[in-house]
Scaffold this motif. Structure first.
Motif, PDB file in Angstrom:
ATOM      1  N   LEU A  68       0.824  -1.206   0.000  1.00  0.00           N
ATOM      2  CA  LEU A  68       0.000   0.000   0.000  1.00  0.00           C
ATOM      3  C   LEU A  68       0.859   1.257   0.000  1.00  0.00           C
ATOM      4  O   LEU A  68       0.515   2.243  -0.641  1.00  0.00           O
ATOM      5  CB  LEU A  68      -0.954  -0.002   1.190  1.00  0.00           C
ATOM      6  N   TRP A  69       1.956   1.231   0.754  1.00  0.00           N
ATOM      7  CA  TRP A  69       2.860   2.371   0.785  1.00  0.00           C
ATOM      8  C   TRP A  69       4.187   1.959   1.396  1.00  0.00           C
ATOM      9  O   TRP A  69       4.301   0.896   2.011  1.00  0.00           O
ATOM     10  CB  TRP A  69       2.266   3.563   1.541  1.00  0.00           C
ATOM     11  N   LYS A  70       5.179   2.809   1.184  1.00  0.00           N
ATOM     12  CA  LYS A  70       6.474   2.619   1.831  1.00  0.00           C
ATOM     13  C   LYS A  70       6.998   3.989   2.222  1.00  0.00           C
ATOM     14  O   LYS A  70       6.629   5.006   1.631  1.00  0.00           O
ATOM     15  CB  LYS A  70       7.462   1.877   0.940  1.00  0.00           C
ATOM     16  N   ALA A  71       7.836   4.002   3.239  1.00  0.00           N
ATOM     17  CA  ALA A  71       8.397   5.255   3.744  1.00  0.00           C
ATOM     18  C   ALA A  71       9.886   5.069   3.992  1.00  0.00           C
ATOM     19  O   ALA A  71      10.300   4.132   4.694  1.00  0.00           O
ATOM     20  CB  ALA A  71       7.707   5.680   5.033  1.00  0.00           C
ATOM     21  N   ALA A  72      10.686   5.957   3.411  1.00  0.00           N
ATOM     22  CA  ALA A  72      12.127   5.957   3.665  1.00  0.00           C
ATOM     23  C   ALA A  72      12.371   6.605   5.022  1.00  0.00           C
ATOM     24  O   ALA A  72      11.755   7.614   5.366  1.00  0.00           O
ATOM     25  CB  ALA A  72      12.852   6.726   2.577  1.00  0.00           C
ATOM     26  N   PHE A 105       5.610   7.819  14.326  1.00  0.00           N
ATOM     27  CA  PHE A 105       4.246   7.304  14.336  1.00  0.00           C
ATOM     28  C   PHE A 105       3.594   7.624  12.989  1.00  0.00           C
ATOM     29  O   PHE A 105       3.553   8.784  12.580  1.00  0.00           O
ATOM     30  CB  PHE A 105       3.493   7.974  15.486  1.00  0.00           C
ATOM     31  N   PHE A 106       3.110   6.589  12.280  1.00  0.00           N
ATOM     32  CA  PHE A 106       2.460   6.723  10.979  1.00  0.00           C
ATOM     33  C   PHE A 106       0.991   6.314  11.078  1.00  0.00           C
ATOM     34  O   PHE A 106       0.638   5.465  11.899  1.00  0.00           O
ATOM     35  CB  PHE A 106       3.120   5.800   9.942  1.00  0.00           C
ATOM     36  N   ASP A 107       0.170   6.870  10.186  1.00  0.00           N
ATOM     37  CA  ASP A 107      -1.202   6.389  10.090  1.00  0.00           C
ATOM     38  C   ASP A 107      -1.297   5.351   8.975  1.00  0.00           C
ATOM     39  O   ASP A 107      -0.322   5.050   8.282  1.00  0.00           O
ATOM     40  CB  ASP A 107      -2.203   7.537   9.906  1.00  0.00           C
ATOM     41  N   LYS A 108      -2.483   4.801   8.810  1.00  0.00           N
ATOM     42  CA  LYS A 108      -2.746   3.720   7.866  1.00  0.00           C
ATOM     43  C   LYS A 108      -2.471   4.127   6.407  1.00  0.00           C
ATOM     44  O   LYS A 108      -2.210   3.277   5.561  1.00  0.00           O
ATOM     45  CB  LYS A 108      -4.202   3.319   8.035  1.00  0.00           C
ATOM     46  N   ALA A 109      -2.541   5.418   6.122  1.00  0.00           N
ATOM     47  CA  ALA A 109      -2.308   5.908   4.761  1.00  0.00           C
ATOM     48  C   ALA A 109      -0.834   6.215   4.488  1.00  0.00           C
ATOM     49  O   ALA A 109      -0.474   6.615   3.388  1.00  0.00           O
ATOM     50  CB  ALA A 109      -3.149   7.159   4.510  1.00  0.00           C
ATOM     51  N   GLY A 110       0.032   6.052   5.498  1.00  0.00           N
ATOM     52  CA  GLY A 110       1.458   6.313   5.325  1.00  0.00           C
ATOM     53  C   GLY A 110       1.888   7.716   5.689  1.00  0.00           C
ATOM     54  O   GLY A 110       3.036   8.087   5.463  1.00  0.00           O
ATOM     55  N   ASN A 111       0.977   8.492   6.263  1.00  0.00           N
ATOM     56  CA  ASN A 111       1.329   9.848   6.698  1.00  0.00           C
ATOM     57  C   ASN A 111       2.081   9.799   8.016  1.00  0.00           C
ATOM     58  O   ASN A 111       1.653   9.108   8.952  1.00  0.00           O
ATOM     59  CB  ASN A 111       0.057  10.692   6.889  1.00  0.00           C
ATOM     60  N   LYS A 112       3.187  10.515   8.085  1.00  0.00           N
ATOM     61  CA  LYS A 112       3.915  10.610   9.358  1.00  0.00           C
ATOM     62  C   LYS A 112       3.157  11.593  10.245  1.00  0.00           C
ATOM     63  O   LYS A 112       3.018  12.766   9.923  1.00  0.00           O
ATOM     64  CB  LYS A 112       5.352  11.089   9.130  1.00  0.00           C
ATOM     65  N   LEU A 113       2.648  11.095  11.376  1.00  0.00           N
ATOM     66  CA  LEU A 113       1.867  11.926  12.288  1.00  0.00           C
ATOM     67  C   LEU A 113       2.761  12.707  13.234  1.00  0.00           C
ATOM     68  O   LEU A 113       2.483  13.859  13.536  1.00  0.00           O
ATOM     69  CB  LEU A 113       0.870  11.068  13.062  1.00  0.00           C
TER      70      LEU A 113
END
Length: 135
Positions: A68-72, A105-113
């Motif tokens: 669904l997403w990835k984050a570096a 801390f990330f949400d389900k959509a890949g946003n860094k909260l």
């Protein structure tokens, strides 16, 4: 299960993986260090999986086997937790000079909260976050 360049999801009813996701299809065999083995978590409802390889976080839908997403990230992850319903993922990073030593801390959509780095004015390394826990 996490290897140096792949993430696997198994069922207790089969020795074959339900999901086998590699970070690339034509990778050379990577030079792996213990710092590359990070974490994996499955939501309590079984619908989502988060896993890390090196300094990248990956988030999957286990029902469709899709990324669904990835984050570096700026440093290797040494701890990971996923919420029971998959709505949140927390990663703890180790020290990487002036980077790392954070919990993010990330949400389900890949946003860094949010992210937090423990302050310590007398020492550059502020502390590794080994075991984030979303309960």
């Amino acid at each position: 299960a996490v290897t140096g360049y792949a993430i696997y999801l198994f069922s207790n009813s089969s020795k074959e993986p339900l999901i086998k996701w590699k970070s690339c299809d034509k990778c050379d065999v990577p030079k792996v260090t213990m710092a590359d083995f990070n974490g994996i978590g499955i939501s309590g409802d079984g619908k989502y999986m988060a896993g890390t390889l090196g300094n990248t976080l990956y988030y999957f839908d286990t029902r469709t086997n899709q990324l669904l997403w990835k984050a570096a990230l700026e440093a290797n992850v040494i701890g990971l937790s996923i919420a029971n319903n998959g709505d949140y993922v927390a990663v703890g990073m180790g020290n990487a000079g002036d980077k790392g030593d954070k919990i993010i801390f990330f949400d389900k959509a890949g946003n860094k909260l949010w992210e937090y780095k423990a302050p310590n004015p007398e020492y550059v390394q502020t502390g590794n976050f080994y075991k984030p826990d979303i309960t």
